[in-house]
Write an enzyme that holds these catalytic residues in place. Structure first.
Site, PDB file in Angstrom:
ATOM      1  N   ARG A  58       1.081   7.562   2.425  1.00  0.00           N
ATOM      2  CA  ARG A  58       2.277   7.485   1.446  1.00  0.00           C
ATOM      3  C   ARG A  58       2.319   8.671   0.384  1.00  0.00           C
ATOM      4  O   ARG A  58       3.448   8.813  -0.093  1.00  0.00           O
ATOM      5  CB  ARG A  58       2.234   6.073   1.004  1.00  0.00           C
ATOM      6  CG  ARG A  58       2.461   5.109   1.828  1.00  0.00           C
ATOM      7  CD  ARG A  58       2.457   3.491   1.413  1.00  0.00           C
ATOM      8  NE  ARG A  58       1.135   3.213   1.083  1.00  0.00           N
ATOM      9  CZ  ARG A  58       0.181   2.716   1.703  1.00  0.00           C
ATOM     10  NH1 ARG A  58       0.293   2.466   3.186  1.00  0.00           N
ATOM     11  NH2 ARG A  58      -0.975   2.480   1.215  1.00  0.00           N
ATOM     12  N   GLU A  95     -15.838  -0.434  -0.691  1.00  0.00           N
ATOM     13  CA  GLU A  95     -16.508  -1.774  -1.277  1.00  0.00           C
ATOM     14  C   GLU A  95     -17.701  -1.819  -0.130  1.00  0.00           C
ATOM     15  O   GLU A  95     -18.856  -2.345  -0.534  1.00  0.00           O
ATOM     16  CB  GLU A  95     -15.404  -2.796  -1.205  1.00  0.00           C
ATOM     17  CG  GLU A  95     -15.954  -3.947  -1.866  1.00  0.00           C
ATOM     18  CD  GLU A  95     -15.046  -5.085  -1.792  1.00  0.00           C
ATOM     19  OE1 GLU A  95     -13.749  -5.004  -1.379  1.00  0.00           O
ATOM     20  OE2 GLU A  95     -15.350  -6.365  -2.076  1.00  0.00           O
TER      21      GLU A  95
HETATM   22  P1  AMP Z   1      -8.482   3.318  -3.982  1.00  0.00           P
HETATM   23  O1  AMP Z   1      -9.274   4.464  -3.443  1.00  0.00           O
HETATM   24  O2  AMP Z   1      -9.034   2.109  -4.242  1.00  0.00           O
HETATM   25  O3  AMP Z   1      -7.733   3.725  -5.390  1.00  0.00           O
HETATM   26  O4  AMP Z   1      -7.226   3.054  -3.261  1.00  0.00           O
HETATM   27  C1  AMP Z   1      -6.161   4.066  -3.179  1.00  0.00           C
HETATM   28  C2  AMP Z   1      -5.514   4.084  -1.636  1.00  0.00           C
HETATM   29  O5  AMP Z   1      -5.416   2.823  -1.068  1.00  0.00           O
HETATM   30  C3  AMP Z   1      -4.151   4.447  -1.774  1.00  0.00           C
HETATM   31  O6  AMP Z   1      -3.934   5.597  -0.967  1.00  0.00           O
HETATM   32  C4  AMP Z   1      -3.044   3.362  -1.625  1.00  0.00           C
HETATM   33  O7  AMP Z   1      -2.240   3.646  -0.721  1.00  0.00           O
HETATM   34  C5  AMP Z   1      -3.970   2.309  -1.136  1.00  0.00           C
HETATM   35  N1  AMP Z   1      -4.109   1.005  -1.861  1.00  0.00           N
HETATM   36  C6  AMP Z   1      -5.011   0.339  -2.336  1.00  0.00           C
HETATM   37  N2  AMP Z   1      -4.775  -0.886  -2.975  1.00  0.00           N
HETATM   38  C7  AMP Z   1      -3.591  -0.867  -2.453  1.00  0.00           C
HETATM   39  C8  AMP Z   1      -2.567  -2.036  -2.404  1.00  0.00           C
HETATM   40  N3  AMP Z   1      -2.800  -3.003  -3.409  1.00  0.00           N
HETATM   41  N4  AMP Z   1      -1.498  -1.826  -2.009  1.00  0.00           N
HETATM   42  C9  AMP Z   1      -1.169  -0.719  -1.375  1.00  0.00           C
HETATM   43  N5  AMP Z   1      -1.765   0.314  -1.103  1.00  0.00           N
HETATM   44  C10 AMP Z   1      -3.024   0.221  -1.847  1.00  0.00           C
END
Ligand code: AMP
Length: 170
Positions: A58, A95
């Site tokens: 995205r 995780e």
């Molecule tokens: P993080 O590495 O945990 O910051 O996760 C970020 C990535 O995961 C981004 O590229 C988001 O597209 C996706 N992502 C994580 N959590 C969500 C959520 N609750 N809703 C949509 N996309 C998420």
């Protein structure tokens, strides 16, 4: 424009316990997409951004439009095995287990002023990996821009010293 009201919340996707922020309902509307890009790009107008780096997938939809708006180039950070030429890889912790992201080794010129764009800042692992890839190629990272920040996950803690901007906070 109330962007939050156009984002669909999907419980238990892609797995139980996750509330997924589905931006397809926002971007599917002409006024929603335009307003989203207005908000994401506005802080960076006139800041000399030369390259926007979008994170799969995205981050492509948002980052490419931001790049065009800023008069910058665009390059993707992708999941392993998708980019055709020589890449630099960064593995980061999830995780459970690890994940890897790649960028073309020649995608960023040393000293180039870069903005990273993604849809959601959650735990920050993805953005931190992107930051490391841009830095490893010698890019000058101006900041990171997200449409959505899940503040309770404190993703900013994984991005020390970086300028982090988010349009919507939850
Ligand atoms: P993080 O590495 O945990 O910051 O996760 C970020 C990535 O995961 C981004 O590229 C988001 O597209 C996706 N992502 C994580 N959590 C969500 C959520 N609750 N809703 C949509 N996309 C998420």
């Amino acid at each position: 424009m109330d962007l939050k009201s156009l984002i669909r919340h999907v419980p238990d996707f892609p797995k139980p316990g996750i509330l997924f922020y589905d931006i397809t309902t926002l971007l599917g509307r002409a006024d929603g997409y335009r307003s989203t890009i207005d908000c994401l790009a506005e802080p960076y107008v006139g800041k000399g951004i030369e390259l926007v780096v979008g994170i799969e997938s995205r981050g492509f939809i948002l980052g490419a439009a931001v790049a065009e708006r800023l008069g910058a180039g665009f390059t993707p950070i992708r999941k392993p095995g998708k980019l055709p030429s020589r890449t630099l890889k960064q593995t980061y912790a999830l995780e459970y287990g690890t994940d890897t992201l790649e960028i073309h080794a020649d995608a960023v010129r040393p000293g180039q002023r870069v903005l990273i764009v993604d849809d959601v800042l959650a735990t920050g692992g993805t953005a931190a990996a992107g930051t490391q890839l841009v830095s490893a190629l010698g890019g000058q990272l101006h900041g990171l821009a997200f449409l959505i920040e899940l503040e309770f996950l404190n993703g900013r803690a994984k991005l020390p010293g970086q300028e982090v901007f988010s349009v919507l906070k939850y």
